[in-house]
Design a protein around this motif. Structure first.
Motif, PDB file in Angstrom:
ATOM      1  N   VAL A  82       0.854  -1.190   0.000  1.00  0.00           N
ATOM      2  CA  VAL A  82       0.000   0.000   0.000  1.00  0.00           C
ATOM      3  C   VAL A  82       0.891   1.242   0.000  1.00  0.00           C
ATOM      4  O   VAL A  82       1.816   1.350   0.802  1.00  0.00           O
ATOM      5  CB  VAL A  82      -0.932   0.021   1.237  1.00  0.00           C
ATOM      6  N   GLY A  83       0.601   2.187  -0.891  1.00  0.00           N
ATOM      7  CA  GLY A  83       1.364   3.437  -0.928  1.00  0.00           C
ATOM      8  C   GLY A  83       2.785   3.235  -1.391  1.00  0.00           C
ATOM      9  O   GLY A  83       3.734   3.652  -0.717  1.00  0.00           O
ATOM     10  N   ILE A  84       2.962   2.632  -2.544  1.00  0.00           N
ATOM     11  CA  ILE A  84       4.298   2.353  -3.056  1.00  0.00           C
ATOM     12  C   ILE A  84       4.991   3.655  -3.472  1.00  0.00           C
ATOM     13  O   ILE A  84       4.444   4.448  -4.237  1.00  0.00           O
ATOM     14  CB  ILE A  84       4.235   1.405  -4.284  1.00  0.00           C
ATOM     15  N   MET A  85       6.202   3.871  -2.923  1.00  0.00           N
ATOM     16  CA  MET A  85       7.015   5.008  -3.339  1.00  0.00           C
ATOM     17  C   MET A  85       8.346   4.473  -3.878  1.00  0.00           C
ATOM     18  O   MET A  85       9.243   4.134  -3.115  1.00  0.00           O
ATOM     19  CB  MET A  85       7.281   5.990  -2.197  1.00  0.00           C
ATOM     20  N   PRO A  86       8.475   4.380  -5.208  1.00  0.00           N
ATOM     21  CA  PRO A  86       9.705   3.834  -5.792  1.00  0.00           C
ATOM     22  C   PRO A  86      10.936   4.653  -5.411  1.00  0.00           C
ATOM     23  O   PRO A  86      10.850   5.839  -5.080  1.00  0.00           O
ATOM     24  CB  PRO A  86       9.436   3.903  -7.308  1.00  0.00           C
ATOM     25  N   TYR A 110      13.357  -2.616   1.071  1.00  0.00           N
ATOM     26  CA  TYR A 110      13.189  -2.476  -0.380  1.00  0.00           C
ATOM     27  C   TYR A 110      11.744  -2.651  -0.846  1.00  0.00           C
ATOM     28  O   TYR A 110      11.475  -2.616  -2.040  1.00  0.00           O
ATOM     29  CB  TYR A 110      14.093  -3.487  -1.098  1.00  0.00           C
ATOM     30  N   GLY A 111      10.805  -2.801   0.093  1.00  0.00           N
ATOM     31  CA  GLY A 111       9.410  -2.963  -0.296  1.00  0.00           C
ATOM     32  C   GLY A 111       8.766  -1.680  -0.786  1.00  0.00           C
ATOM     33  O   GLY A 111       7.785  -1.704  -1.518  1.00  0.00           O
ATOM     34  N   CYS A 112       9.315  -0.527  -0.341  1.00  0.00           N
ATOM     35  CA  CYS A 112       8.842   0.792  -0.777  1.00  0.00           C
ATOM     36  C   CYS A 112       7.393   1.048  -0.390  1.00  0.00           C
ATOM     37  O   CYS A 112       6.756   1.964  -0.930  1.00  0.00           O
ATOM     38  CB  CYS A 112       8.992   0.972  -2.296  1.00  0.00           C
ATOM     39  N   ASP A 113       6.842   0.263   0.528  1.00  0.00           N
ATOM     40  CA  ASP A 113       5.421   0.395   0.870  1.00  0.00           C
ATOM     41  C   ASP A 113       5.240   0.883   2.308  1.00  0.00           C
ATOM     42  O   ASP A 113       6.213   1.123   3.035  1.00  0.00           O
ATOM     43  CB  ASP A 113       4.693  -0.937   0.648  1.00  0.00           C
ATOM     44  N   SER A 114       3.988   1.002   2.730  1.00  0.00           N
ATOM     45  CA  SER A 114       3.680   1.522   4.062  1.00  0.00           C
ATOM     46  C   SER A 114       4.190   0.599   5.161  1.00  0.00           C
ATOM     47  O   SER A 114       4.585   1.058   6.237  1.00  0.00           O
ATOM     48  CB  SER A 114       2.169   1.715   4.206  1.00  0.00           C
ATOM     49  N   TYR A 115       4.190  -0.699   4.894  1.00  0.00           N
ATOM     50  CA  TYR A 115       4.684  -1.652   5.898  1.00  0.00           C
ATOM     51  C   TYR A 115       6.176  -1.447   6.152  1.00  0.00           C
ATOM     52  O   TYR A 115       6.617  -1.371   7.301  1.00  0.00           O
ATOM     53  CB  TYR A 115       4.422  -3.080   5.425  1.00  0.00           C
TER      54      TYR A 115
END
Length: 367
Positions: free
Chosen positions: A204-208, A251-256
Motif C-alpha cells: 500500500v502506498g508504493i514510493m519507488p 526495499y518494499g517501498c510500501d507503508s509496511y
C-alpha cells in the motif's frame, strides 16, 4: 452516466488531531472511496519561529527549537547548537559529545515508538498503541531525571550540555537497553505480525526509489525505498564516526516497510548507546564559551539525522548577539511532498495509513 462512475465527492480532512497528527488538513477528491486528488493545506501551526530566532539572542533561541519536532526535541537542540558552534569554531568536551549521542539516540528510539504506536492507532490498533507508549515513558523518565522536563527537554547548550545526568540515570538506561529486545518482540507480536496490520500496510502506498530521490525525501521514509542514506554516515557529525552501526534499508517501498524500518533503527540506536556508555570519559560537560555569544560575521549550514529525516539549520551572523537570518530545513516538510503523488488511486482508508507512515509532526512542518 456509466454505472461504474459516481459523482465526485470533495472531502475535507482536518485540521484536527485524529489521523492528521496535529493541525494538518487535506482536501481529498474522491470517486466513490477512491482518491483521485489530494490538496495538502498546511500553516495552521505557523508561529514564525525563524523570525523569532532573529529577535532573540543565540542562547535564548535554544528552547524554541524544542517546539519544532517536539517528539525528538534533543535533536533540534543538537542541530541548532552545533550550527552555532560551527560558526564560532567551538570544540566541546569529549564527555558532552558522548552525552549528546546518548540523548540523541534515546530521542530517536522514543520518536520511533510514537510512530509505531500512532500508525497502529490510525488503522484502529488500540492495543498495539498502548505497548509502545508504555515503553516510551521510561525514556521520558530519564529525560526528567536530567533536565527536569519530559517532552521539550532543552538539554543542550552552546558549548556542551545543560546538566550532568544523576546517578540513577545510568542504571535506568542500562535496564531500558536490556529490555528493548523483548519490547520489539512484543511490537511484532501485537502489531507487525498481525495479518490485519499487514493487510492494511503491505503493498500500500508504493514510493519507488527514483521518486523518493527526486523528491529529496530523507530519513526512514527514504531508506524504506531502498536508499542507504543517513547523515550520520554520509556527513558524520559529532563523534558518530567512532561508532559501529548499520544503516537499515528496506526495499518494499510500501507503508509496511516505512513502519517496520523503525524497529530496525531502534536496534541500531541501542548498539550506539551501548558503545557510548562503554567509552564515555570523565570530565567537564561545558566548553569555555563567552557569557555573551557573538559569533563572527559569516554564514553556516549544518545538518543532523533527525528521526524524521534530515534536519538542517542555516544561520547568517552579522557579528551581533542575534542571528541576522535563520532558515530551518525540516525533514517532515520535505517528505510531505510524496503524499499527493503516492496516495493517488488508493482508498480513503489507505490514505490515512500512508500519511501515518510519514510520521509527520506539524510543529516542524509549519514552523
Amino acid at each position: 452516466m456509466s454505472i461504474d462512475k459516481t459523482e465526485e465527492l470533495v472531502l475535507n480532512m482536518g485540521p484536527q488531531h485524529p489521523s492528521m497528527h496535529g493541525l494538518f488538513r487535506m482536501i481529498v477528491h474522491l470517486e466513490g472511496e477512491t482518491v483521485t486528488e489530494i490538496e495538502p493545506k498546511i500553516g495552521y501551526l505557523h508561529r514564525g519561529i525563524e523570525k523569532l530566532a532573529e529577535s532573540r539572542t543565540y542562547t535564548q533561541f535554544i528552547p524554541y527549537t524544542d517546539r519544532l519536532d517536539y517528539l525528538a526535541s534533543p535533536h533540534n537542540n543538537w542541530a541548532y547548537v552545533q550550527t552555532v558552534e560551527k560558526l564560532m569554531g567551538v570544540e566541546i568536551p569529549e564527555r558532552a559529545e558522548y552525552l549528546r549521542v546518548i540523548f540523541g539516540e534515546l530521542a530517536r528510539i522514543a520518536s520511533h515508538q510514537v510512530m509505531i504506536a500512532s500508525t497502529a492507532l490510525d488503522i484502529a490498533g488500540w492495543t498495539a498503541w498502548g505497548y509502545a507508549f508504555r515503553d516510551r515513558e521510561r525514556i521520558l523518565d530519564m529525560y526528567e531525571m536530567t533536565a527536569g522536563s519530559r517532552l521539550t527537554v532543552n538539554c543542550m547548550r552552546i558549548g556542551g550540555m545543560s546538566a550532568e545526568p544523576p546517578a540513577e540515570f545510568w542504571p535506568a538506561l542500562e535496564s531500558f537497553l536490556d529490555d528493548t529486545p523483548e519490547m520489539l518482540e512484543e511490537y511484532y507480536g501485537i502489531f507487525f505480525g498481525n495479518e490485519i496490520a499487514q493487510g492494511r500496510l503491505k503493498n500500500v502506498g508504493i514510493m519507488p526509489k527514483e521518486l523518493a530521490e527526486n523528491l529529496s525525501i530523507t530519513g526512514p521514509v527514504l531508506r524504506a525505498s531502498g536508499v542507504q542514506y543517513d547523515v550520520r554516515k554520509a556527513y558524520p557529525y559529532s563523534i558518530y564516526d567512532r561508532f559501529d552501526f548499520d544503516v537499515p534499508v528496506r526495499y518494499g517501498c510500501d507503508s509496511y516497510d516505512r513502519t517496520i524500518i523503525r524497529m530496525d533503527e531502534i536496534k541500531e540506536s541501542v548498539k550506539i548507546i551501548r558503545q557510548a556508555i562503554r567509552d564515555i570519559p570523565e570530565g567537564p560537560i561545558m566548553a569555555k564559551v563567552p557569557k555573551v555569544i557573538k559569533p563572527p560575521v559569516g554564514e553556516v549550514y549544518h545538518r543532523v539525522e533527525n528521526p524524521k529525516g534530515e534536519l538542517g539549520f542555516y544561520i547568517v551572523s552579522d557579528g551581533s548577539t542575534k542571528p541576522a537570518r535563520v532558515r530551518i530545513r525540516p525533514g517532515t516538510f520535505v517528505n510531505l511532498q510524496m503524499l499527493p503523488i503516492v496516495a493517488k488511486g488508493w482508498k480513503i482508508q489507505d490514505v490515512v495509513a500512508i500519511f501515518a507512515t510519514l510520521d509527520a509532526v506539524l510543529g516542524e512542518v509549519d514552523k
